[in-house]
Enzyme design. Structure first.
Site, PDB file in Angstrom:
ATOM      1  N   LEU A   1      11.097   1.332   7.115  1.00  0.00           N
ATOM      2  CA  LEU A   1      10.508   1.856   5.891  1.00  0.00           C
ATOM      3  C   LEU A   1      11.230   3.147   5.493  1.00  0.00           C
ATOM      4  CD1 LEU A   1       8.074   1.400   3.903  1.00  0.00           C
ATOM      5  CD2 LEU A   1       6.974   3.250   5.153  1.00  0.00           C
TER       6      LEU A   1
ATOM      7  N   TYR B   1       0.827  -1.198   0.000  1.00  0.00           N
ATOM      8  CA  TYR B   1       0.000   0.000   0.000  1.00  0.00           C
ATOM      9  C   TYR B   1       0.863   1.250   0.000  1.00  0.00           C
ATOM     10  CZ  TYR B   1       0.863   0.923   5.002  1.00  0.00           C
ATOM     11  OH  TYR B   1       1.442   1.217   6.206  1.00  0.00           O
TER      12      TYR B   1
ATOM     13  N   GLU C   1      11.843   2.565  14.350  1.00  0.00           N
ATOM     14  CA  GLU C   1      10.985   3.652  13.858  1.00  0.00           C
ATOM     15  C   GLU C   1       9.731   3.676  14.707  1.00  0.00           C
ATOM     16  OE1 GLU C   1       9.685   2.861   9.745  1.00  0.00           O
ATOM     17  OE2 GLU C   1       9.990   0.727  10.115  1.00  0.00           O
TER      18      GLU C   1
ATOM     19  N   LYS D   1       6.451  -1.911   1.899  1.00  0.00           N
ATOM     20  CA  LYS D   1       5.268  -1.330   2.554  1.00  0.00           C
ATOM     21  C   LYS D   1       4.100  -2.305   2.412  1.00  0.00           C
ATOM     22  CE  LYS D   1       3.232   3.255   3.279  1.00  0.00           C
ATOM     23  NZ  LYS D   1       3.251   3.193   4.738  1.00  0.00           N
TER      24      LYS D   1
HETATM   25  N1  PDD Z   1       2.701   5.200   7.524  1.00  0.00           N
HETATM   26  N2  PDD Z   1       7.345   3.907   9.013  1.00  0.00           N
HETATM   27  C1  PDD Z   1       6.221   3.171   8.971  1.00  0.00           C
HETATM   28  C2  PDD Z   1       6.232   1.830   9.631  1.00  0.00           C
HETATM   29  C3  PDD Z   1       5.073   3.667   8.317  1.00  0.00           C
HETATM   30  O1  PDD Z   1       3.957   2.918   8.272  1.00  0.00           O
HETATM   31  C4  PDD Z   1       5.117   4.949   7.725  1.00  0.00           C
HETATM   32  C5  PDD Z   1       3.937   5.506   7.002  1.00  0.00           C
HETATM   33  C6  PDD Z   1       6.306   5.686   7.813  1.00  0.00           C
HETATM   34  C7  PDD Z   1       6.440   7.048   7.196  1.00  0.00           C
HETATM   35  O2  PDD Z   1       6.437   6.962   5.798  1.00  0.00           O
HETATM   36  P1  PDD Z   1       5.906   8.177   4.891  1.00  0.00           P
HETATM   37  O3  PDD Z   1       6.683   9.364   5.284  1.00  0.00           O
HETATM   38  O4  PDD Z   1       6.180   7.737   3.516  1.00  0.00           O
HETATM   39  O5  PDD Z   1       4.428   8.350   5.206  1.00  0.00           O
HETATM   40  C8  PDD Z   1       7.404   5.127   8.446  1.00  0.00           C
HETATM   41  C9  PDD Z   1       1.527   5.612   6.784  1.00  0.00           C
HETATM   42  C10 PDD Z   1       1.234   7.072   6.957  1.00  0.00           C
HETATM   43  C11 PDD Z   1       0.366   4.693   7.139  1.00  0.00           C
HETATM   44  O6  PDD Z   1       0.628   3.533   7.386  1.00  0.00           O
HETATM   45  O7  PDD Z   1      -0.771   5.134   7.125  1.00  0.00           O
END
Ligand code: PDD
Length: 284
Positions: A207, A33, A182, A149
């Protein structure tokens, strides 16, 4: 007005949007996703999100159900049909529908694609960032491919829930050596006791956040140096600042971790500069 979703070729009212019970995403979390922020009608860092989506698909050998061009059109159309100015756009691609079997089907099955959109008030996100949030440390019990992801988010959900039970906003995950990996849905940054801004290398089973990359670019413009390194929970608790980045949190400071104040327990100067600069970028 009901919301509109895109499901495998059709725009449908979200309440009527359905996927097949034999979808491998539903049964095995065999899918990936992306979550993209929409600010004043513009998809933030769209191309970087599409790059990461294609990378995740490639790592799992899932063939994209359409090319990037048509997907861009679908994304714009979902935003347009929902009449949202500030929103969170969700894209999910799964391997498709097949009779249940762990083994990946040997015949070609078309991947499933859904796109949904919900309102997200980015002014509220900014205000929350300027106020700061709380964190709770939780063990990272995820798999060894957190660079993908994947929709398999059970460990993330359990960590977030454990954090919420303590009253905290986000779970800060730590590995078996006590180093921060993270957040449950965010990347973590720390301004150390000595004043260094650090974030864990993306090569290290986390990620590669798109917001993390954007904030890195912003730090270069602001001439703030960043080191990619690991930091222990113990050292993070002595830090001047901690903040989170993600598409839905932009750059949000953690002002209290496990009930302990970070720095003086208020939003620090580095985070403040980055919050301002991030919104200058999205609102330009
Ligand atoms: N989450 N680390 C994890 C485990 C994440 O699920 C996310 C993003 C990030 C940050 O990635 P980005 O900057 O590309 O949003 C880091 C999204 C927002 C979600 O799961 O809804």
């Amino acid at each position: 007005m009901s919301r509109t979703a895109y499901v495998n070729g059709a725009y449908v009212p979200t309440r009527d949007a359905l996927v097949h019970i034999n979808d491998r995403g539903f049964q095995f979390a065999d899918g990936v996703y992306e979550g993209i922020g929409v600010r004043r009608g513009n998809m933030v860092d769209l191309e970087a999100h599409l790059d990461r989506l294609w990378r995740s698909l490639g790592e799992l050998s899932i063939t994209a159900p359409m090319d990037r061009g048509p997907l861009r059109v679908v994304l714009s159309e979902v935003i347009r049909r929902n009449l949202f100015s500030d929103a969170f756009l969700y894209i999910q691609i799964t391997r498709g529908v097949a009779s249940r079997d762990h083994a990946i089907p040997t015949v070609d099955i078309p991947a499933s694609l859904i796109v949904t959109c919900k309102r997200l008030n980015f002014d509220g996100v900014k205000n929350r960032a300027l106020a700061g949030v709380t964190g709770s440390t939780q063990p990272d019990i995820r798999w060894g491919r957190c660079d993908v992801k994947s929709t398999g988010l059970l460990p993330n959900i359990l960590a977030k829930q454990a954090a919420r039970k303590t009253g905290a906003f986000e779970a800060i995950l730590f590995d078996s050596d006590g180093y921060i990996t993270e957040g449950s849905s965010t990347n973590v940054w720390v301004v150390t006791e000595g004043g260094d801004l650090i974030t864990r290398p993306t090569t290290d089973n986390i990620l590669a956040g798109i917001t993390r990359a954007r904030v890195k670019t912003i730090t270069e413009k602001l001439k703030i140096s960043v080191k990619e390194a690991k930091i222990s929970i113990e050292d993070a608790k002595k830090a001047q600042e901690i903040f989170l980045t993600s598409a839905t949190s932009c750059a949000t400071p953690i002002i209290v971790l496990d009930g302990q104040k970070i720095g003086d327990g208020t939003v620090g100067p580095v985070a403040k500069r980055l919050i301002d600069a991030y919104f200058q970028f999205t609102d330009a």
